[in-house]
Design an enzyme around this catalytic site. Structure first.
Site, short mmCIF file in Angstrom:
data_model
loop_
_atom_site.label_atom_id
_atom_site.label_comp_id
_atom_site.label_asym_id
_atom_site.label_seq_id
_atom_site.Cartn_x
_atom_site.Cartn_y
_atom_site.Cartn_z
N ASP A 1 0.90 -0.92 -0.23
CA ASP A 1 0.22 -0.69 0.07
C ASP A 1 0.57 1.71 -0.04
O ASP A 1 1.60 1.23 -0.70
CB ASP A 1 -1.23 -0.16 1.22
CG ASP A 1 -2.10 0.91 1.23
OD1 ASP A 1 -3.18 0.78 0.19
OD2 ASP A 1 -1.75 2.38 2.13
N TYR B 1 -2.95 10.89 1.01
CA TYR B 1 -3.35 11.06 -0.05
C TYR B 1 -3.38 12.10 -0.58
O TYR B 1 -2.77 12.33 -1.70
CB TYR B 1 -4.88 10.09 0.43
CG TYR B 1 -5.05 8.85 0.64
CD1 TYR B 1 -5.59 8.30 -1.09
CD2 TYR B 1 -4.79 8.13 1.64
CE1 TYR B 1 -5.42 6.53 -0.81
CE2 TYR B 1 -4.84 7.11 2.23
CZ TYR B 1 -5.10 6.42 0.35
OH TYR B 1 -5.29 4.89 0.97
N HIS C 1 -4.57 -7.76 0.42
CA HIS C 1 -3.61 -5.98 0.53
C HIS C 1 -3.13 -6.40 1.55
O HIS C 1 -2.19 -5.85 1.37
CB HIS C 1 -4.37 -4.94 0.21
CG HIS C 1 -3.79 -4.07 0.37
ND1 HIS C 1 -3.84 -3.34 -0.98
CD2 HIS C 1 -4.66 -3.07 0.80
CE1 HIS C 1 -3.24 -1.71 -0.87
NE2 HIS C 1 -3.66 -1.88 0.09
#
Length: 420
Positions: A208, A334, A397
């Site tokens: 990630d 982000y 993930h």
């Protein structure tokens, strides 16, 4: 509570910071290494329980599945467990079994776990989490990596393990200025490994955002970094292949599906992290569902998040975000890593824009439940020195979280070429 902790609380409150009952107040981080233990005030746990007992529930979804988000019945069940059965103190005992520290790097206090192997020739490794993950993802692999002989492995496969919390996450400080993007975090990790911990030979691994940070380290090639491994290869080509293979066609379809049906969370945090942050910081229900949905969507499960992770595992991670008050600050990564450069576009466009070739030795393990399965050919085009590639049969993930044994064995195997 010590006098220094009381002073820290007072300063936080005077500055308009979080109430100490609601969010953990971290001690100042020195330029040296300061030992650290996780100790959440009892008042913070009482406050969480009070909030969970007074939830104002929405109406039920109009479908019979998860396509509109977390179903009301699943949300109620998880919150009931969180309120009546979950024990945060057990997690504190687990994480405090490992040596932890805080140190100030580039003006920000960095928290990290550092466990030295009993085997003297162990290879140092830095493991980096992502969102909505934390250092909690790696607790079950630390013993496997530091002492493989306990699990049927070889002493020569051992690692000295370093697991830092990304700035704005967990027990690291929250940046108070913009600029903490993956390349800057990568430089901080290099300083941590080489200058603070004194390692002159080390390797890196991440998934990630940890993958983005690990790719950045590989591009920067800091002193001592021998090789890197990821479980999410960020190797999207800058232009779509003119004649894509069947595997490439599937990868392109997966990207399109992600952007069309799965990227709403990222679009919000890419562009308005502060706005979503009010809900994530004020409501444990909002925080939990924002994360619980991803445990459903991103794990290798048979329809429910609990097929891949236990409720305690998920609530360890969710509670860590709640008690540290990092719902907002974690979302800002982000904005820093994607939104600050392409306000109008997507994570995958950001990957394309930053996917310059890497010549440091790079490896990857592909877990079948990952959000994006990059073709090997794309990795070979982006990494001129790919030393390892393997596809395993279980996991998603959150690779180390879901499948700690598979993850650990992959680390043993992948980095054997870089042992002394």
């Amino acid at each position: 509570m010590s006098a220094s902790a009381l002073l820290s609380d007072a300063r936080s409150l005077a500055a308009g910071g979080p109430d100490a009952r609601v969010a953990l107040v971290l001690p100042p981080a020195p330029d040296s290494l300061a030992p650290f233990e996780v100790r959440v005030p009892e008042g913070a746990i009482d406050d969480l329980h009070h909030r969970l007992s007074r939830v104002r529930w929405p109406d039920r979804e109009t479908v019979g599945d998860w396509s509109q988000g977390v179903p009301l019945s699943a949300a109620r069940s998880l919150v009931d467990y969180w309120l009546h059965d979950y024990d945060w103190r057990k997690f504190e005992t687990r994480i405090n079994r490992f040596p932890q520290f805080r140190t100030r790097i580039d003006g920000v206090g960095i928290h990290f776990i550092h466990v030295r192997s009993p085997h003297p020739q162990a290879l140092p490794i830095v493991l980096t989490h992502g969102w909505p993950g934390s250092v909690a993802e790696f607790l079950d692999v630390i013993d496997w990596l530091t002492d493989p002989t306990r699990f049927g492995g070889r002493a020569e496969d051992a690692f000295h393990v370093v697991v830092p919390s990304i700035p704005g996450y967990g027990f690291s400080d929250k940046p108070t200025e913009p600029g903490w993007n993956p390349p800057r975090i990568a430089r901080a990790w290099a300083m941590l490994m080489h200058e603070r911990l004194g390692y002159d030979r080390w390797v890196a691994q991440g998934g990630d955002w940890g993958s983005a940070i690990t790719h950045a380290m590989a591009s920067q090639r800091p002193e001592g970094l021998l090789a890197a491994h990821v479980n999410l290869p960020l190797v999207v080509p800058k232009a779509a292949p003119a004649q894509p293979t069947e595997e490439e066609q599937q990868a392109l379809k997966n990207i399109e599906h992600f952007l069309d049906r799965m990227a709403g969370y990222a679009d919000q945090m890419n562009t308005r992290p502060q706005t979503i942050g009010y809900a994530l910081n004020d409501s444990p229900l909002a925080l939990a569902m924002w994360m619980y949905e991803k445990f459903w969507e991103w794990t290798d499960n048979s329809g429910l998040p609990e097929d891949a992770l236990t409720r305690d595992q998920m609530l360890d991670d969710i509670s860590l975000y709640w008690f540290t008050g990092t719902g907002t600050s974690s979302a800002r990564l982000y904005w820093e890593g994607v939104g600050s450069t392409i306000r109008e576009n997507s994570f995958f466009s950001s990957v394309r824009a930053s996917s310059d070739p890497i010549d440091l030795p790079m490896g990857a393990t592909i877990f079948p439940g990952e959000t994006f399965l990059a073709p090997r050919s794309w990795a070979e085009a982006a990494w001129s020195n790919m030393f390892y590639w393997n596809e395993v049969d279980k996991g998603g993930h959150f690779a180390a979280f879901e499948q700690p044994e598979i993850f650990a064995r992959e680390m043993w195997q992948a980095f054997r070429a870089f042992r002394v």
